[in-house]
Scaffold this active site. Sequence first.
Site, PDB file in Angstrom:
ATOM      1  N   LEU A   1       0.958  -1.202  -0.095  1.00  0.00           N
ATOM      2  CA  LEU A   1       0.062   0.031   0.021  1.00  0.00           C
ATOM      3  C   LEU A   1       0.662   1.107  -0.240  1.00  0.00           C
ATOM      4  O   LEU A   1       1.652   1.414   0.771  1.00  0.00           O
ATOM      5  CB  LEU A   1      -0.942  -0.035   1.263  1.00  0.00           C
ATOM      6  CG  LEU A   1      -1.659  -1.129   1.683  1.00  0.00           C
ATOM      7  CD1 LEU A   1      -2.893  -0.831   2.568  1.00  0.00           C
ATOM      8  CD2 LEU A   1      -2.469  -1.602   0.159  1.00  0.00           C
ATOM      9  N   ALA A   2       0.590   2.039  -0.969  1.00  0.00           N
ATOM     10  CA  ALA A   2       1.610   3.290  -1.129  1.00  0.00           C
ATOM     11  C   ALA A   2       0.944   4.436  -1.564  1.00  0.00           C
ATOM     12  O   ALA A   2       1.608   5.400  -2.276  1.00  0.00           O
ATOM     13  CB  ALA A   2       2.576   2.862  -2.160  1.00  0.00           C
TER      14      ALA A   2
ATOM     15  N   ARG B   1       1.841  13.765   7.002  1.00  0.00           N
ATOM     16  CA  ARG B   1       2.730  14.053   8.232  1.00  0.00           C
ATOM     17  C   ARG B   1       4.116  14.137   7.852  1.00  0.00           C
ATOM     18  O   ARG B   1       4.944  14.669   8.781  1.00  0.00           O
ATOM     19  CB  ARG B   1       2.440  12.860   9.105  1.00  0.00           C
ATOM     20  CG  ARG B   1       1.260  12.880  10.116  1.00  0.00           C
ATOM     21  CD  ARG B   1       0.956  11.587  10.684  1.00  0.00           C
ATOM     22  NE  ARG B   1       0.327  10.487   9.822  1.00  0.00           N
ATOM     23  CZ  ARG B   1       0.083   9.344  10.019  1.00  0.00           C
ATOM     24  NH1 ARG B   1       0.050   9.069  11.396  1.00  0.00           N
ATOM     25  NH2 ARG B   1      -0.433   8.485   9.576  1.00  0.00           N
TER      26      ARG B   1
ATOM     27  N   GLN C   1      -5.796   3.611  -6.400  1.00  0.00           N
ATOM     28  CA  GLN C   1      -6.714   3.838  -5.559  1.00  0.00           C
ATOM     29  C   GLN C   1      -7.111   5.398  -5.652  1.00  0.00           C
ATOM     30  O   GLN C   1      -6.441   6.290  -5.613  1.00  0.00           O
ATOM     31  CB  GLN C   1      -6.139   3.769  -3.870  1.00  0.00           C
ATOM     32  CG  GLN C   1      -7.277   3.997  -3.041  1.00  0.00           C
ATOM     33  CD  GLN C   1      -6.645   4.072  -1.828  1.00  0.00           C
ATOM     34  OE1 GLN C   1      -5.425   4.362  -1.456  1.00  0.00           O
ATOM     35  NE2 GLN C   1      -7.766   4.107  -0.600  1.00  0.00           N
TER      36      GLN C   1
ATOM     37  N   LYS D   1      35.748  12.678 -10.880  1.00  0.00           N
ATOM     38  CA  LYS D   1      34.455  12.379 -11.297  1.00  0.00           C
ATOM     39  C   LYS D   1      34.770  11.855 -12.678  1.00  0.00           C
ATOM     40  O   LYS D   1      35.467  12.149 -13.398  1.00  0.00           O
ATOM     41  CB  LYS D   1      33.800  13.540 -11.345  1.00  0.00           C
ATOM     42  CG  LYS D   1      32.420  13.407 -11.879  1.00  0.00           C
ATOM     43  CD  LYS D   1      31.941  14.517 -13.031  1.00  0.00           C
ATOM     44  CE  LYS D   1      32.623  14.329 -14.485  1.00  0.00           C
ATOM     45  NZ  LYS D   1      31.947  15.195 -15.412  1.00  0.00           N
TER      46      LYS D   1
ATOM     47  N   ASN E   1      37.763  20.680 -17.308  1.00  0.00           N
ATOM     48  CA  ASN E   1      37.040  19.801 -18.414  1.00  0.00           C
ATOM     49  C   ASN E   1      35.666  20.332 -18.990  1.00  0.00           C
ATOM     50  O   ASN E   1      34.714  19.786 -19.937  1.00  0.00           O
ATOM     51  CB  ASN E   1      36.589  18.432 -17.769  1.00  0.00           C
ATOM     52  CG  ASN E   1      35.613  18.742 -16.395  1.00  0.00           C
ATOM     53  OD1 ASN E   1      35.742  19.836 -16.011  1.00  0.00           O
ATOM     54  ND2 ASN E   1      34.895  18.081 -16.227  1.00  0.00           N
TER      55      ASN E   1
HETATM   56  C1  UD1 Z   1      -1.783   2.140  10.098  1.00  0.00           C
HETATM   57  C2  UD1 Z   1      -2.785   1.232  10.695  1.00  0.00           C
HETATM   58  C3  UD1 Z   1      -2.457   0.766  12.264  1.00  0.00           C
HETATM   59  C4  UD1 Z   1      -0.880   0.556  12.594  1.00  0.00           C
HETATM   60  C5  UD1 Z   1       0.082   1.405  11.626  1.00  0.00           C
HETATM   61  C6  UD1 Z   1       1.551   0.715  11.553  1.00  0.00           C
HETATM   62  C7  UD1 Z   1      -4.818   1.414   9.670  1.00  0.00           C
HETATM   63  C8  UD1 Z   1      -6.176   1.643   9.636  1.00  0.00           C
HETATM   64  N1  UD1 Z   1      -3.891   1.430  10.558  1.00  0.00           N
HETATM   65  O1  UD1 Z   1      -1.780   3.394  10.735  1.00  0.00           O
HETATM   66  O2  UD1 Z   1      -3.048   0.031  12.918  1.00  0.00           O
HETATM   67  O3  UD1 Z   1      -0.439   0.499  13.656  1.00  0.00           O
HETATM   68  O4  UD1 Z   1      -0.472   1.380  10.146  1.00  0.00           O
HETATM   69  O5  UD1 Z   1       2.569   1.569  10.824  1.00  0.00           O
HETATM   70  O6  UD1 Z   1      -4.437   0.443   8.772  1.00  0.00           O
HETATM   71  N2  UD1 Z   1      -2.542   4.058   2.390  1.00  0.00           N
HETATM   72  C9  UD1 Z   1      -3.041   4.028   1.166  1.00  0.00           C
HETATM   73  N3  UD1 Z   1      -4.286   4.330   0.924  1.00  0.00           N
HETATM   74  C10 UD1 Z   1      -4.807   5.018   2.027  1.00  0.00           C
HETATM   75  C11 UD1 Z   1      -4.375   5.034   3.208  1.00  0.00           C
HETATM   76  C12 UD1 Z   1      -3.081   4.613   3.607  1.00  0.00           C
HETATM   77  O7  UD1 Z   1      -2.494   3.237   0.403  1.00  0.00           O
HETATM   78  O8  UD1 Z   1      -6.080   5.297   1.724  1.00  0.00           O
HETATM   79  C13 UD1 Z   1      -1.069   3.551   2.747  1.00  0.00           C
HETATM   80  C14 UD1 Z   1      -0.057   4.634   2.912  1.00  0.00           C
HETATM   81  O9  UD1 Z   1       0.603   5.031   1.926  1.00  0.00           O
HETATM   82  C15 UD1 Z   1       1.156   3.790   3.916  1.00  0.00           C
HETATM   83  C16 UD1 Z   1      -0.108   2.631   4.483  1.00  0.00           C
HETATM   84  O10 UD1 Z   1      -1.220   2.564   3.745  1.00  0.00           O
HETATM   85  O11 UD1 Z   1       1.855   3.152   3.221  1.00  0.00           O
HETATM   86  C17 UD1 Z   1      -0.491   3.071   6.020  1.00  0.00           C
HETATM   87  O12 UD1 Z   1      -1.091   4.154   6.193  1.00  0.00           O
HETATM   88  P1  UD1 Z   1      -0.966   5.179   7.199  1.00  0.00           P
HETATM   89  O13 UD1 Z   1      -1.693   6.483   7.048  1.00  0.00           O
HETATM   90  O14 UD1 Z   1       0.667   5.536   7.392  1.00  0.00           O
HETATM   91  O15 UD1 Z   1      -1.426   4.374   8.448  1.00  0.00           O
HETATM   92  P2  UD1 Z   1      -1.080   4.490  10.093  1.00  0.00           P
HETATM   93  O16 UD1 Z   1      -1.757   5.786  10.534  1.00  0.00           O
HETATM   94  O17 UD1 Z   1       0.363   4.462  10.223  1.00  0.00           O
HETATM   95 MG    MG Z   2       1.782   4.812   8.833  1.00  0.00          MG
END
Ligand code: UD1
Ligand code: MG
Length: 445
Positions: free
Chosen positions: A9-10, A16, A72, A334, A369
């Site tokens: 998931l990215a 933040r 997404q 270089k 150069n």
């Molecule tokens: C999430 C978890 C939390 C966990 C923590 C660990 C959920 C609801 N919460 O919180 O329980 O302790 O990670 O680090 O899963 N992302 C998407 N699409 C979105 C939202 C997020 O692709 O709509 C991806 C982000 O790019 C990221 C990952 O999912 O790589 C996690 O999302 P993030 O918002 O960082 O979740 P946390 O608040 O850290």
């Molecule tokens: Mg996170």
Amino acid sequence: MNAIATVILAAGAGSRMKSKKPKVLHEIAGRAMVSHLLGTVTELSPEKSIVVVAPKMDDVRAEVSPAETAVQEEALGTGHAVAAALPSLNGFSGDVLILYGDTPLITRDTLDKMIATRQSDDKTAVVVLGFEPENPAEYGRLVTSKDGNLQAIVEYADASADIRQINLCNSGVMAINSAYIGDLIGALDNKNSKGEYYLTDIIEIARDQGLNCKVVVGDEKELLGVNNRMQLAEAEKIAQTTWRNKAMSAGATLIDPESVFFCHDTELGRDVIIEPNVFFGPNVTIGDDVRIKANSHIEGTTIGKGSQIGPFARLRPGAELAEDVKVGNFVEVKKSSLEKGAKVSHLSYIGDARVGTGANIGAGTITCNYDGYDKYKTDIGAGAFIGSNTALVAPVKIGDGAIIGAGSTVTKSVETDALMVERAIETQKSGWATRFRKMKKRLKK
Ligand code: UD1
Ligand code: MG
């Protein structure tokens, strides 16, 4: 063994991080977080590997290419992100590993444990990777029953004071049986404090359907989630410790390990000695018995066996050093090849050049150069001796064994074994300094 699919998931905005750049492209040890993960999952030889990105993340797509991406459309939560990957999993049967792009330090061993636990029993729909961080902060909390089975994951924002007391946290990594994933994700809603589709809610949904959920407990060092720059620095610190230990285990001496910074792809030979305050950028390969002296910065460079670098050396991309080469203090190299035994000992710039076998470059030599538009080559023959403070105006060729007198500006090619000096005629006036001082003293009175 079931087949494996991985979903990273990215697509989150990573607000933040306060950055123009998507969070997963921020680097640890010189490599984007998402690429660390892709590298690790590749070791599992997955049947499918999908990265979930947001619509405008062409830079993330380019970084992960040729991996498959799913879009997404809107960042509505981690559960919603997994839903975006489901069409790509059509027809896949096996175990789906979900990884978060901001949790890059996870190892293959830990993923293997997750898969083994998932496959130990068919009724286990989901395995969650938990950990007990020193500071549980805002991680989701894992609620387990007495028999160790997982009952629910409660997000920090939605957790009561009691639940927040739980130390066992959610790393975000899950292994899900593909037979259930569609139904579980399909049942998610967004009735929570953030109004998001939380992936974490699938645990309660699975329990309600009579399915089992288990926890594998991992090491905090692998599971730190990077949401802000402080956590990015923490992850870097952890990764650097791992690389330093790897280098020392493989036979390199690090005099002060904590002050040496590696890139994820730095390759070191045996009996390499690295003095304090050395930084490696991407793409560096170092042969056996090399000594890197203090305060050197090295990237895109190959260094041959027995060479001595620094202190205070700067080796930039395209520096190719053969065996027993010496690059000394305040020298920058270089896109140049330095052949066996060549020496550039002090205060020089060598760019777009070849320095032949055993050639000696005197202090303060500059290869000129660049004319503001184009770059040109300097070719220095084997055994040539370049006197101090020489400007070699490229394109220019110095023949084998030639000697250049100190202070010369060389614009024309020099023959093999010739002497070339370019210098104004020296004038000496006997007693002039004494007369000058007397005159000055008289005027001051
Ligand atoms: C999430 C978890 C939390 C966990 C923590 C660990 C959920 C609801 N919460 O919180 O329980 O302790 O990670 O680090 O899963 N992302 C998407 N699409 C979105 C939202 C997020 O692709 O709509 C991806 C982000 O790019 C990221 C990952 O999912 O790589 C996690 O999302 P993030 O918002 O960082 O979740 P946390 O608040 O850290
Ligand atoms: Mg996170």
